[in-house]
Scaffold this motif. Structure first.
Motif, PDB file in Angstrom:
ATOM      1  N   GLU A 210       0.806  -1.219   0.000  1.00 11.84           N
ATOM      2  CA  GLU A 210       0.000   0.000   0.000  1.00 11.84           C
ATOM      3  C   GLU A 210       0.840   1.269   0.000  1.00 11.84           C
ATOM      4  O   GLU A 210       0.294   2.370   0.125  1.00 11.84           O
ATOM      5  CB  GLU A 210      -0.939  -0.011   1.216  1.00 11.84           C
ATOM      6  CG  GLU A 210      -1.882  -1.202   1.259  1.00 11.84           C
ATOM      7  CD  GLU A 210      -2.731  -1.318   0.005  1.00 11.84           C
ATOM      8  OE1 GLU A 210      -3.175  -0.257  -0.491  1.00 11.84           O
ATOM      9  OE2 GLU A 210      -2.947  -2.439  -0.479  1.00 11.84           O
ATOM     10  N   GLU A 211       2.164   1.134  -0.111  1.00 12.15           N
ATOM     11  CA  GLU A 211       3.048   2.296  -0.109  1.00 12.15           C
ATOM     12  C   GLU A 211       3.901   2.286  -1.376  1.00 12.15           C
ATOM     13  O   GLU A 211       5.034   1.811  -1.376  1.00 12.15           O
ATOM     14  CB  GLU A 211       3.932   2.293   1.136  1.00 12.15           C
ATOM     15  CG  GLU A 211       3.136   2.374   2.438  1.00 12.15           C
ATOM     16  CD  GLU A 211       4.025   2.352   3.668  1.00 12.15           C
ATOM     17  OE1 GLU A 211       5.277   2.281   3.513  1.00 12.15           O
ATOM     18  OE2 GLU A 211       3.484   2.403   4.797  1.00 12.15           O
ATOM     19  N   PRO A 212       3.366   2.785  -2.492  1.00 16.38           N
ATOM     20  CA  PRO A 212       4.092   2.709  -3.768  1.00 16.38           C
ATOM     21  C   PRO A 212       5.422   3.453  -3.721  1.00 16.38           C
ATOM     22  O   PRO A 212       5.545   4.500  -3.081  1.00 16.38           O
ATOM     23  CB  PRO A 212       3.129   3.342  -4.771  1.00 16.38           C
ATOM     24  CG  PRO A 212       2.167   4.125  -3.959  1.00 16.38           C
ATOM     25  CD  PRO A 212       2.052   3.430  -2.645  1.00 16.38           C
ATOM     26  N   TRP A 213       6.384   2.885  -4.412  1.00 19.76           N
ATOM     27  CA  TRP A 213       7.704   3.505  -4.498  1.00 19.76           C
ATOM     28  C   TRP A 213       7.691   4.600  -5.565  1.00 19.76           C
ATOM     29  O   TRP A 213       6.676   4.837  -6.210  1.00 19.76           O
ATOM     30  CB  TRP A 213       8.783   2.465  -4.766  1.00 19.76           C
ATOM     31  CG  TRP A 213       8.627   1.629  -6.003  1.00 19.76           C
ATOM     32  CD1 TRP A 213       7.751   0.604  -6.206  1.00 19.76           C
ATOM     33  CD2 TRP A 213       9.394   1.727  -7.207  1.00 19.76           C
ATOM     34  NE1 TRP A 213       7.908   0.058  -7.457  1.00 19.76           N
ATOM     35  CE2 TRP A 213       8.919   0.729  -8.095  1.00 19.76           C
ATOM     36  CE3 TRP A 213      10.445   2.540  -7.622  1.00 19.76           C
ATOM     37  CZ2 TRP A 213       9.450   0.544  -9.378  1.00 19.76           C
ATOM     38  CZ3 TRP A 213      10.972   2.361  -8.896  1.00 19.76           C
ATOM     39  CH2 TRP A 213      10.486   1.373  -9.753  1.00 19.76           C
ATOM     40  N   GLY A 214       8.829   5.260  -5.726  1.00 19.20           N
ATOM     41  CA  GLY A 214       8.913   6.364  -6.672  1.00 19.20           C
ATOM     42  C   GLY A 214       9.276   5.913  -8.064  1.00 19.20           C
ATOM     43  O   GLY A 214       8.460   5.335  -8.777  1.00 19.20           O
ATOM     44  N   GLY A 232       3.923  -1.376  -8.760  1.00 19.46           N
ATOM     45  CA  GLY A 232       3.732  -0.531  -7.592  1.00 19.46           C
ATOM     46  C   GLY A 232       4.595   0.707  -7.572  1.00 19.46           C
ATOM     47  O   GLY A 232       4.923   1.214  -6.491  1.00 19.46           O
ATOM     48  N   GLY A 233       4.984   1.244  -8.734  1.00 19.29           N
ATOM     49  CA  GLY A 233       5.854   2.416  -8.797  1.00 19.29           C
ATOM     50  C   GLY A 233       5.147   3.647  -9.335  1.00 19.29           C
ATOM     51  O   GLY A 233       3.993   3.600  -9.770  1.00 19.29           O
ATOM     52  N   GLY A 234       5.871   4.766  -9.318  1.00 22.91           N
ATOM     53  CA  GLY A 234       5.328   6.021  -9.815  1.00 22.91           C
ATOM     54  C   GLY A 234       4.328   6.652  -8.870  1.00 22.91           C
ATOM     55  O   GLY A 234       3.394   7.332  -9.306  1.00 22.91           O
ATOM     56  N   GLY A 235       4.527   6.463  -7.571  1.00 21.83           N
ATOM     57  CA  GLY A 235       3.531   6.913  -6.613  1.00 21.83           C
ATOM     58  C   GLY A 235       3.787   8.255  -5.964  1.00 21.83           C
ATOM     59  O   GLY A 235       2.977   8.700  -5.148  1.00 21.83           O
ATOM     60  N   ASN A 236       4.875   8.922  -6.301  1.00 21.46           N
ATOM     61  CA  ASN A 236       5.212  10.182  -5.661  1.00 21.46           C
ATOM     62  C   ASN A 236       4.441  11.321  -6.324  1.00 21.46           C
ATOM     63  O   ASN A 236       4.765  11.757  -7.430  1.00 21.46           O
ATOM     64  CB  ASN A 236       6.714  10.437  -5.736  1.00 21.46           C
ATOM     65  CG  ASN A 236       7.154  11.634  -4.910  1.00 21.46           C
ATOM     66  OD1 ASN A 236       6.323  12.432  -4.465  1.00 21.46           O
ATOM     67  ND2 ASN A 236       8.448  11.760  -4.708  1.00 21.46           N
ATOM     68  N   GLU A 237       3.439  11.847  -5.657  1.00 22.23           N
ATOM     69  CA  GLU A 237       2.588  12.879  -6.234  1.00 22.23           C
ATOM     70  C   GLU A 237       3.283  14.230  -6.318  1.00 22.23           C
ATOM     71  O   GLU A 237       2.747  15.168  -6.914  1.00 22.23           O
ATOM     72  CB  GLU A 237       1.308  12.990  -5.410  1.00 22.23           C
ATOM     73  CG  GLU A 237       0.456  11.720  -5.468  1.00 22.23           C
ATOM     74  CD  GLU A 237      -0.810  11.828  -4.654  1.00 22.23           C
ATOM     75  OE1 GLU A 237      -0.997  12.878  -3.978  1.00 22.23           O
ATOM     76  OE2 GLU A 237      -1.611  10.886  -4.679  1.00 22.23           O
ATOM     77  N   GLU A 238       4.460  14.356  -5.711  1.00 22.22           N
ATOM     78  CA  GLU A 238       5.215  15.603  -5.803  1.00 22.22           C
ATOM     79  C   GLU A 238       6.266  15.554  -6.910  1.00 22.22           C
ATOM     80  O   GLU A 238       7.063  16.484  -7.041  1.00 22.22           O
ATOM     81  CB  GLU A 238       5.875  15.906  -4.455  1.00 22.22           C
ATOM     82  CG  GLU A 238       4.869  16.147  -3.335  1.00 22.22           C
ATOM     83  CD  GLU A 238       5.552  16.490  -2.017  1.00 22.22           C
ATOM     84  OE1 GLU A 238       6.812  16.503  -1.992  1.00 22.22           O
ATOM     85  OE2 GLU A 238       4.837  16.735  -1.030  1.00 22.22           O
ATOM     86  N   ALA A 239       6.287  14.486  -7.685  1.00 20.31           N
ATOM     87  CA  ALA A 239       7.272  14.336  -8.760  1.00 20.31           C
ATOM     88  C   ALA A 239       6.569  13.942 -10.057  1.00 20.31           C
ATOM     89  O   ALA A 239       7.034  13.074 -10.785  1.00 20.31           O
ATOM     90  CB  ALA A 239       8.329  13.303  -8.373  1.00 20.31           C
ATOM     91  N   THR A 240       5.461  14.598 -10.347  1.00 19.17           N
ATOM     92  CA  THR A 240       4.685  14.240 -11.524  1.00 19.17           C
ATOM     93  C   THR A 240       5.286  14.852 -12.782  1.00 19.17           C
ATOM     94  O   THR A 240       6.056  15.804 -12.733  1.00 19.17           O
ATOM     95  CB  THR A 240       3.225  14.702 -11.376  1.00 19.17           C
ATOM     96  OG1 THR A 240       3.206  16.128 -11.260  1.00 19.17           O
ATOM     97  CG2 THR A 240       2.597  14.076 -10.145  1.00 19.17           C
ATOM     98  N   VAL A 265       3.501  -3.331 -14.668  1.00 20.04           N
ATOM     99  CA  VAL A 265       2.217  -3.928 -14.291  1.00 20.04           C
ATOM    100  C   VAL A 265       1.731  -3.313 -12.981  1.00 20.04           C
ATOM    101  O   VAL A 265       2.456  -3.303 -11.983  1.00 20.04           O
ATOM    102  CB  VAL A 265       2.350  -5.458 -14.131  1.00 20.04           C
ATOM    103  CG1 VAL A 265       0.998  -6.081 -13.769  1.00 20.04           C
ATOM    104  CG2 VAL A 265       2.914  -6.097 -15.392  1.00 20.04           C
ATOM    105  N   ASP A 266       0.517  -2.793 -12.982  1.00 21.28           N
ATOM    106  CA  ASP A 266      -0.120  -2.288 -11.758  1.00 21.28           C
ATOM    107  C   ASP A 266       0.714  -1.209 -11.082  1.00 21.28           C
ATOM    108  O   ASP A 266       1.119  -1.332  -9.916  1.00 21.28           O
ATOM    109  CB  ASP A 266      -0.401  -3.437 -10.788  1.00 21.28           C
ATOM    110  CG  ASP A 266      -1.452  -4.400 -11.314  1.00 21.28           C
ATOM    111  OD1 ASP A 266      -2.439  -3.926 -11.886  1.00 21.28           O
ATOM    112  OD2 ASP A 266      -1.267  -5.628 -11.174  1.00 21.28           O
ATOM    113  N   ASN A 267       0.955  -0.134 -11.817  1.00 21.43           N
ATOM    114  CA  ASN A 267       1.668   1.022 -11.280  1.00 21.43           C
ATOM    115  C   ASN A 267       0.704   2.199 -11.173  1.00 21.43           C
ATOM    116  O   ASN A 267       0.009   2.512 -12.139  1.00 21.43           O
ATOM    117  CB  ASN A 267       2.834   1.401 -12.194  1.00 21.43           C
ATOM    118  CG  ASN A 267       3.916   0.342 -12.214  1.00 21.43           C
ATOM    119  OD1 ASN A 267       4.673   0.200 -11.266  1.00 21.43           O
ATOM    120  ND2 ASN A 267       3.988  -0.411 -13.307  1.00 21.43           N
TER     121      ASN A 267
END
Length: 514
Positions: A210-214, A232-240, A265-267
């Motif tokens: 539940e804690e995606p990496w960057g 599970g990557g690309g989860g940093n909303e401050e680095a879009t 898959v599933d990012n």
């Protein structure tokens, strides 16, 4: 049922594949092909099936399982329902779309867990091992010396951003599991080389589901990656980045990236992005990501790949520019980007969004997108050849600005509109040109061909030119070389021998696909 086990170094690495003897014949886990006691090939009617999965996973870590069929004719091999069984219990029902399917697995229960995927294709199974590793190799900060070599013996745990400095190279060997904490990134100013194999892929996954990496950020650097899975990557909303406003899992910034058999898959973020870069993808699968990729002023070459279910494959209404791929501007006017032998299936926006790019699309299948199969706009050009468009809102659209759109030897069936000049923007005037030759656009529910500009409420004269084609539209039926009739198709959407359109092309070839 017989299990094949291969002994591997380290207490963390134990693996078993199963050979299943079913009514469809003997099959085996694709990741054990190197085992000498396995069959030399898993060949059914000329199709080679691969099941990509890691050796072993820690408890609670969710990893993708991937089926890839590389030897089929994608136009012939459509969609097939698939059932997933875990330890003999039904888990989910999925769809194999033109040779590609992904699901996921995790468990808190140690030991062997049998996963079987079956349907109207040969069933596949493997025994995944859930085992707590004896320890993790924890890394952070600037890497040097032995920390620049990651191996399968001990899983990697990246707790905060790591730096690969200019002049150094990070090497990741086959079978390595890389777990990353929330929003953590790999920043590469040197180079990164990832050497996964079909039998032993490299996996990048979140340490906690539940804690995606960057992401992996290439900064004036290079990446070579093969048989690598990103989840599970690309989860940093401050680095879009880009117009879909999400973080790319892999970002090539003034860099070079070469990916062979890589799987996103599933990012929660977009699979890739690039800026002033050179990017090559071969035989990759990108599925259930925010978008498949957003490339600005870059030269992109994508071959034999799948872009599926953007962003999630559900019926939920989403409007966040969830394109299969978005191409903005060009790196070099003399070298167009190339998309060849690819499948784009199911998405909430466009399969390919062209905005001032220079692109050639060749021998692709594009289907089931809520908006356009290909949307062209702004400027420059896109050439679309020998491609099949099915069940999109619109197959090809030449929209605002002045794009030059060339369609040759394509087929449009079952869309709402097959071929369209104009778009839905009332405040932007399309001034380009859409040229169609040697193509077939039939049985689309609203229009086979449509020239209509929203800002004026009427057609733009001479903007849509159709010759040597079959479109069954009174406005175009009498154009140069055009014919009418009901074409008859084979399974691969080539014309049958006696169909209208045989020999009717501008050079005497058949209309439609070749």
């Amino acid at each position: 049922m017989h299990s094949l086990r291969k002994s591997l170094a380290g207490s963390f690495v134990v693996f078993a594949c199963v050979i299943l003897s079913l009514s469809v014949g003997s099959i085996y886990c694709g990741c054990s092909k190197s085992d000498p006691s396995s069959p030399d090939t898993n060949d059914t009617d000329g199709w080679q099936f691969d099941l990509i999965a890691p050796d072993t996973i820690p408890p609670g870590i969710e990893i993708p399982l991937i089926i890839q069929i590389e030897t089929i004719e994608k136009r012939s091999y459509g969609w097939h329902s698939a059932a997933v069984y875990i330890d003999d219990s039904p888990s989910s029902t999925l769809t194999l779309k033109r040779g590609a399917l992904t699901t996921s697995f995790s468990s808190d229960i140690p030991g062997y867990h049998e996963v079987v995927i079956s349907g109207s294709f040969p069933a596949y199974g493997c025994s995944l091992v859930v085992a707590e590793p004896s320890g993790y190799r924890v890394l952070e900060g600037h890497l040097s010396g032995d920390d620049l070599l990651w191996t399968r013996e001990t899983p990697i745990h990246v707790q905060s951003t790591v730096e690969i400095d200019e002049g150094t190279t990070l090497i990741i060997e086959a079978g390595t599991l890389v777990l990353l904490d929330e929003d953590v990134a790999l920043r590469v100013e040197g180079a990164i080389e990832v050497y996964g194999t079909e039998e032993d892929p490299v996996i990048f996954a979140p340490r906690f589901t539940e804690e995606p990496w960057g992401n992996i950020y290439l900064d004036h650097s290079s990446a070579t990656m093969q048989w690598t899975v990103f989840t599970g990557g690309g989860g940093n909303e401050e680095a879009t980045f880009g117009h879909s406003d999400s973080q790319p899992v892999l970002f090539a910034d003034v860099s070079q990236a070469n990916l062979d058999h890589c799987f996103f898959v599933d990012n929660p973020g977009k699979a890739m992005a690039s800026y002033l870069a050179e990017v090559e993808l071969h035989s990759c699968i990108i599925t259930r990501c925010d978008t498949g990729g957003e490339h600005w002023s870059s030269q992109v070459t994508i071959t034999d790949s799948w872009f599926l279910d953007m962003p999630n494959g559900t019926s939920e209404e989403i409007d966040d520019d969830n394109d299969g791929i978005y191409l903005y501007d060009a790196l070099d006017d003399s070298h167009p980007s190339l998309i060849r032998d690819c499948v784009f299936a199911t998405g909430k926006d466009d399969a390919i969004d062209h905005n001032m790019a220079i692109v050639r699309v060749e021998s692709c299948v594009i289907e089931d997108f809520d908006n356009e199969g290909i949307a062209a706009s702004n400027d420059n050009s896109i050439e679309i050849v020998n491609s099949l468009f099915l069940n999109n809102e619109q197959g090809v659209e030449a929209g605002y600005g002045s794009p030059t759109v060339i369609v040759d030897h394509c087929v449009f069936i079952g869309n709402e509109t097959g071929i369209r000049f104009g778009d839905w923007y009332e405040w932007r005037d399309p001034e380009g040109i859409l040229t169609v030759t040697n193509s077939i656009s039939v049985d689309n529910s609203l229009y086979n061909c449509w020239n209509w500009v929203a800002s004026t409420g009427q057609a733009r004269e001479n903007a849509l030119q159709v010759t040597y084609s079959l479109v069954n539209d009174i406005l175009y039926d009498y154009g140069e070389g055009n014919i009418t009739g009901e074409p008859s198709f084979q399974e691969d959407y080539l014309l049958t021998p006696n169909s209208p359109g045989i020999g009717a092309g501008s050079d005497g070839s058949n209309l439609g696909l070749y």
